[in-house]
Every structure is written in C-alpha cells, then in structure tokens.
Design a protein around this motif. Structure first.
Motif, PDB file in Angstrom:
ATOM      1  N   ILE A  66       0.846  -1.193   0.000  1.00 58.40           N
ATOM      2  CA  ILE A  66       0.000   0.000   0.000  1.00 58.40           C
ATOM      3  C   ILE A  66       0.876   1.236   0.000  1.00 58.40           C
ATOM      4  CG2 ILE A  66      -1.757   1.334   1.268  1.00 58.40           C
ATOM      5  CD1 ILE A  66      -2.582  -1.352   2.598  1.00 58.40           C
ATOM      6  N   LEU A  67       0.595   2.163  -0.927  1.00 59.07           N
ATOM      7  CA  LEU A  67       1.266   3.459  -0.943  1.00 59.07           C
ATOM      8  C   LEU A  67       0.224   4.486  -0.517  1.00 59.07           C
ATOM      9  CD1 LEU A  67       3.060   3.084  -4.379  1.00 59.07           C
ATOM     10  CD2 LEU A  67       4.105   2.916  -2.118  1.00 59.07           C
ATOM     11  N   LEU A  68       0.510   5.204   0.534  1.00 57.49           N
ATOM     12  CA  LEU A  68      -0.519   6.010   1.168  1.00 57.49           C
ATOM     13  C   LEU A  68      -0.108   7.476   1.290  1.00 57.49           C
ATOM     14  CD1 LEU A  68      -3.163   6.069   2.877  1.00 57.49           C
ATOM     15  CD2 LEU A  68      -1.835   5.196   4.789  1.00 57.49           C
ATOM     16  N   ASP A  69      -0.894   8.364   0.690  1.00 58.55           N
ATOM     17  CA  ASP A  69      -0.684   9.803   0.852  1.00 58.55           C
ATOM     18  C   ASP A  69      -1.277  10.189   2.211  1.00 58.55           C
ATOM     19  OD1 ASP A  69      -1.729  12.716  -1.147  1.00 58.55           O
ATOM     20  OD2 ASP A  69      -0.196  12.484   0.384  1.00 58.55           O
ATOM     21  N   LEU A  70      -0.764  11.229   2.817  1.00 56.98           N
ATOM     22  CA  LEU A  70      -1.286  11.624   4.127  1.00 56.98           C
ATOM     23  C   LEU A  70      -2.484  12.562   4.016  1.00 56.98           C
ATOM     24  CD1 LEU A  70       1.885  12.208   6.339  1.00 56.98           C
ATOM     25  CD2 LEU A  70       0.299  10.280   6.371  1.00 56.98           C
ATOM     26  N   ASN A  71      -2.391  13.544   3.132  1.00 54.55           N
ATOM     27  CA  ASN A  71      -3.439  14.563   3.070  1.00 54.55           C
ATOM     28  C   ASN A  71      -4.492  14.189   2.046  1.00 54.55           C
ATOM     29  OD1 ASN A  71      -2.223  16.292   5.024  1.00 54.55           O
ATOM     30  ND2 ASN A  71      -0.693  16.786   3.483  1.00 54.55           N
ATOM     31  N   LEU A  72      -5.601  13.654   2.549  1.00 52.95           N
ATOM     32  CA  LEU A  72      -6.679  13.188   1.684  1.00 52.95           C
ATOM     33  C   LEU A  72      -7.980  13.804   2.168  1.00 52.95           C
ATOM     34  CD1 LEU A  72      -5.745   9.417   1.990  1.00 52.95           C
ATOM     35  CD2 LEU A  72      -5.375  10.801  -0.056  1.00 52.95           C
ATOM     36  N   GLU A  79      -5.362   8.461   9.563  1.00 54.43           N
ATOM     37  CA  GLU A  79      -6.441   7.612  10.062  1.00 54.43           C
ATOM     38  C   GLU A  79      -6.481   6.282   9.331  1.00 54.43           C
ATOM     39  OE1 GLU A  79      -9.898  10.667  10.765  1.00 54.43           O
ATOM     40  OE2 GLU A  79     -10.589   8.566  10.925  1.00 54.43           O
ATOM     41  N   VAL A  80      -6.230   6.329   8.013  1.00 53.65           N
ATOM     42  CA  VAL A  80      -6.208   5.091   7.235  1.00 53.65           C
ATOM     43  C   VAL A  80      -5.111   4.179   7.787  1.00 53.65           C
ATOM     44  CG1 VAL A  80      -5.805   4.085   4.958  1.00 53.65           C
ATOM     45  CG2 VAL A  80      -7.082   6.206   5.157  1.00 53.65           C
ATOM     46  N   LEU A  81      -3.949   4.770   8.007  1.00 51.27           N
ATOM     47  CA  LEU A  81      -2.811   4.018   8.535  1.00 51.27           C
ATOM     48  C   LEU A  81      -3.157   3.384   9.870  1.00 51.27           C
ATOM     49  CD1 LEU A  81       0.183   3.182   8.428  1.00 51.27           C
ATOM     50  CD2 LEU A  81       0.757   5.428   9.380  1.00 51.27           C
ATOM     51  N   ALA A  82      -3.759   4.178  10.752  1.00 49.24           N
ATOM     52  CA  ALA A  82      -4.135   3.675  12.083  1.00 49.24           C
ATOM     53  C   ALA A  82      -5.106   2.504  11.945  1.00 49.24           C
ATOM     54  CB  ALA A  82      -4.750   4.795  12.916  1.00 49.24           C
ATOM     55  N   GLN A  83      -6.071   2.645  11.056  1.00 48.52           N
ATOM     56  CA  GLN A  83      -7.065   1.584  10.882  1.00 48.52           C
ATOM     57  C   GLN A  83      -6.452   0.326  10.293  1.00 48.52           C
ATOM     58  OE1 GLN A  83     -10.963   2.306   9.434  1.00 48.52           O
ATOM     59  NE2 GLN A  83     -11.111   4.343  10.348  1.00 48.52           N
ATOM     60  N   ILE A  84      -5.545   0.491   9.332  1.00 50.25           N
ATOM     61  CA  ILE A  84      -4.885  -0.668   8.732  1.00 50.25           C
ATOM     62  C   ILE A  84      -4.104  -1.435   9.799  1.00 50.25           C
ATOM     63  CG2 ILE A  84      -3.021  -1.404   7.187  1.00 50.25           C
ATOM     64  CD1 ILE A  84      -3.877   0.878   5.299  1.00 50.25           C
ATOM     65  N   LYS A  85      -3.322  -0.692  10.591  1.00 51.91           N
ATOM     66  CA  LYS A  85      -2.453  -1.347  11.558  1.00 51.91           C
ATOM     67  C   LYS A  85      -3.207  -1.871  12.779  1.00 51.91           C
ATOM     68  CE  LYS A  85       1.156  -0.942   8.977  1.00 51.91           C
ATOM     69  NZ  LYS A  85       1.679  -2.129   8.279  1.00 51.91           N
ATOM     70  N   ALA A  86      -4.450  -1.444  12.939  1.00 55.09           N
ATOM     71  CA  ALA A  86      -5.256  -1.957  14.045  1.00 55.09           C
ATOM     72  C   ALA A  86      -6.045  -3.195  13.623  1.00 55.09           C
ATOM     73  CB  ALA A  86      -6.226  -0.882  14.523  1.00 55.09           C
ATOM     74  N   ASP A  87      -6.036  -3.479  12.336  1.00 55.26           N
ATOM     75  CA  ASP A  87      -6.838  -4.576  11.794  1.00 55.26           C
ATOM     76  C   ASP A  87      -5.960  -5.811  11.589  1.00 55.26           C
ATOM     77  OD1 ASP A  87      -8.129  -6.318   9.911  1.00 55.26           O
ATOM     78  OD2 ASP A  87      -9.409  -4.656   9.280  1.00 55.26           O
ATOM     79  N   LEU A  90      -5.316  -6.826   8.083  1.00 50.85           N
ATOM     80  CA  LEU A  90      -4.693  -5.907   7.129  1.00 50.85           C
ATOM     81  C   LEU A  90      -3.284  -5.481   7.518  1.00 50.85           C
ATOM     82  CD1 LEU A  90      -7.705  -3.482   6.425  1.00 50.85           C
ATOM     83  CD2 LEU A  90      -6.899  -5.340   4.965  1.00 50.85           C
ATOM     84  N   ARG A  91      -2.943  -5.614   8.807  1.00 48.94           N
ATOM     85  CA  ARG A  91      -1.710  -4.961   9.259  1.00 48.94           C
ATOM     86  C   ARG A  91      -0.436  -5.585   8.734  1.00 48.94           C
ATOM     87  NH1 ARG A  91      -3.190  -6.003  15.075  1.00 48.94           N
ATOM     88  NH2 ARG A  91      -2.640  -8.160  15.435  1.00 48.94           N
TER      89      ARG A  91
END
Lengths: 152, 212
Positions: A66-72, A79-87, A90-91
């Motif tokens: 996953i390549l993730l921009d911060l400002n969306l 928040e996306v990052l937090a949710q991915i790593k809490a799942d 997905l983590r």
C-alpha cells in the motif's frame, strides 16, 4: 523472483487524491515493473472500502503493498494508517507513506502508527521516477512479502 | 505566469499533439490554477492576523449585505435565496466580518444539493452571568448537502476537505479562515448538520452595548 498473487501480478493500492500524481505514479510504475497492477483509491473512506472488500469493492484483490498519501479528503492518511495497523487482517500489508509532507511531526506520527516506511515525494520528475524504481527494487524485487492470507 | 503559459499551450496545441499530451497539459493547467488559489487563500489566512483592524461597533446587518453583494454571481447562478432576521451591532472589524459572512454564505451556496439554496441568517442574544459584555450567537442555516457528524470538528482545520477535486473545487482553507476570524473576535464557531437536510454554522461575537 517474488511470485505473489495469482498470475504473477503484484497488486499495489495507491491512496492518492491528486489525479495528476496518480498519473505520474502509474507511468513510473509501468516503467519500473510491468507485473504491477496499480489500484487507486482517492480518499481514505474509499481506501478502507477497498481493503475491507466491502460493497461494490467485494471482489477487490488484497494488495501486496500500500502506498498512502497523508493529506486526503474525508478520512486522511493518518487515520487510514491507524485503521490498517489496528486490523489483524490488514496490518501485515506493508504500508508506505508517500507524501509531499516533510514535517518531522508527520514522520514521527507515521512511524508511531507503524508505517513500514515514509517517503517524501520529490518535486523533480526524474527523482520521482527514480524513487518509484527504488520502491520496486526494495519492496517488490528484494523484500519478502507475506503470502496472501485471507482475513480470518 | 505558469498559469498563463500552460493555458496558452492548451489553447494553441490542444488536439494537435497526442492524447497523452492533452492530458499532461490539462494536469498542468489544473495544477497551476490550484496553486494560485492556494496562494491566495494562504495569504488571506495569514492576513487575518496581520491586517486585522481594531474591533469597533459594526453593523452585522450591513456586513451581511455586503457579503451577499460580493457573492453576486454565485447567488444569481444558483438562484439562492438569502434571508435574514434583524441583525445586531457587534464589536468587530468590518472587513473581516464581511469575509466571515462571505465564507459561510458562499459555502452554503456552493455545497448545495439539488434543491434551490435557501439560506437564513439570524442572531440570538446570549447572556453571561458576570458583569461582562453580552454576546450574540449568529446562525447561518442552509438546506444543502449537510455534513456527517464525524467531520464537525475536522472541517475547521487547514486544508481539510470532505469532497474530491472533481466534485467540488476548493483549497480547504475557507473554514479555517472563518475560525481564525471568529477567534480573533473572541468568539467560537461550530456546526450542526444532518446529511441530506442541511447545515447550521453558528458563531459568537461580542455585543457593542457594554454594561457600565
């Protein structure tokens, strides 16, 4: 080399709201590795729908990277990052922050949230192309990625 | 400069090079326009603090009327109806109060749904317990798209947008500017909303009538 997913393709999810940046990234990955299948989500909410294979994204593939921009818009990359790593399901997907932000606070926060790496997008096109090639070299060609395991 | 030359490129060469070139030129034109808007909005944000005048007795009624005049084209285009109850005299910097109303009413017009925008501006007096100035709570109410409660606080942040670029243009600075103006005036700003029904943006300003 790394044989991941069916048919030898590598599924990459790019979470990025700028259509211009999406196009540049697509071009750069196409030059770097034609086995990469680039999926795009243009905001955090769409990214999570894709990752959770919900609704009309039920048949979306689980990305290898996953390549993730911060400002969306709506839900931002942090928040996306937090949710991915809490799942739990997905983590294990390596999540690389790819952003124009160079703020130390953003860097620290991203690693605190367990980002696998943080990359600052170069403004110069040739440096950007070179960065995408190095992402491919490191994460796709060299690094061992966890084999597809469906979310339990 | 960047903007003008990319537009010139588009004008002269669109359709004459290949489709990739057309797309690249379009991205360049769009990017240049966005950069200009971003610079303008950042300057506006910065100026709230640096060019703000003293707070003096100001007619919020007159300020709203000026804001509506400034929004002329947008209001006409959308057929929006802006109504207001009698509005009080408050302690404010008139230019900034106009800007504040312009941002809020402008948003109400912009983020409309399929209905003709109906916008109502009103003010209720708040009484404090101590011997300090009374305040007014203003409300700018619309019948537009509405906002999900999850985003009520986020939208006042810098560069925070709820929509994609192809849905609505914008830098995500407008409400940050509104908040900075309100806070410079010693007030607070908030929103309540129901998606699909509309939003009410509320902010407080100090009354001009001081208690002895």
């Amino acid at each position: 080399m790394t044989h991941i997913g069916s048919h030898g393709t590598i599924e990459v999810l790019l979470v990025e709201d700028s259509p211009g940046d999406v196009r540049l990234t697509r071009e750069a990955f196409r030059d770097a590795n034609t086995s990469i299948n680039l999926h795009v989500a243009s905001d955090g909410v769409d990214a999570m729908t894709f990752l959770r294979q919900e609704g009309d994204q039920a048949s979306s593939p689980r990305p290898d990277l996953i390549l993730l921009d911060l400002n969306l818009p709506r839900m931002d990359g942090r928040e996306v990052l937090a949710q991915i790593k809490a799942d739990a399901g997905l983590r294990t997907i390596p999540t690389i922050i790819l952003t124009t932000s160079q703020l130390n606070d953003d860097v620290v926060r991203s690693y605190e949230l367990q980002a696998n790496s943080y990359l600052s997008k170069p403004v110069q096109l040739d440096k950007f192309d070179s960065l995408v090639r190095s992402i491919n070299d490191f994460w796709v060609t060299n690094a061992k990625l966890p084999h597809n395991r469906h979310a339990g | 400069m960047v903007s003008s030359y990319t537009q010139l490129l588009a004008r002269r060469y669109a359709g004459q090079l290949d489709s990739d070139a057309d797309e690249f030129i379009a991205f360049a034109v769009d990017g240049a326009t966005r950069m200009q808007r971003l610079i303008q909005d950042l300057l506006a944000y910065s100026r709230v603090g640096t060019t703000g005048g003293e707070l003096i007795e100001t007619s919020s009624d007159a300020a709203l009327r000026q804001a509506v005049r400034n929004l002329g084209a947008a209001i006409e285009e959308s057929g929006a109806i802006v109504r207001h109850a009698p509005l009080p005299i408050v302690m404010a910097d008139e230019t900034q109060l106009v800007q504040l109303f312009q941002n809020l009413v402008g948003n109400a017009v912009k983020y409309r749904g399929t209905r003709v925008p109906q916008i109502e501006v009103s003010a209720t007096q708040l009484r404090t317990d101590g011997p300090t100035d009374e305040s007014w709570s203003f409300a700018v109410k619309d019948n537009g798209l509405g906002i999900d409660a999850d985003y009520f606080e986020r939208i006042f942040g810098m560069f925070q947008r709820l929509h994609k670029r192809d849905e609505f243009a914008g830098t995500g600075i407008g409400l940050a500017i509104a908040k900075k103006i309100v806070e410079r005036h010693g007030g607070t700003i908030s929103v309540d909303s129901t998606p699909g029904t509309g939003s009410t943006f509320s902010f407080t300003l100090r009354s001009a009538s001081e208690l002895a």
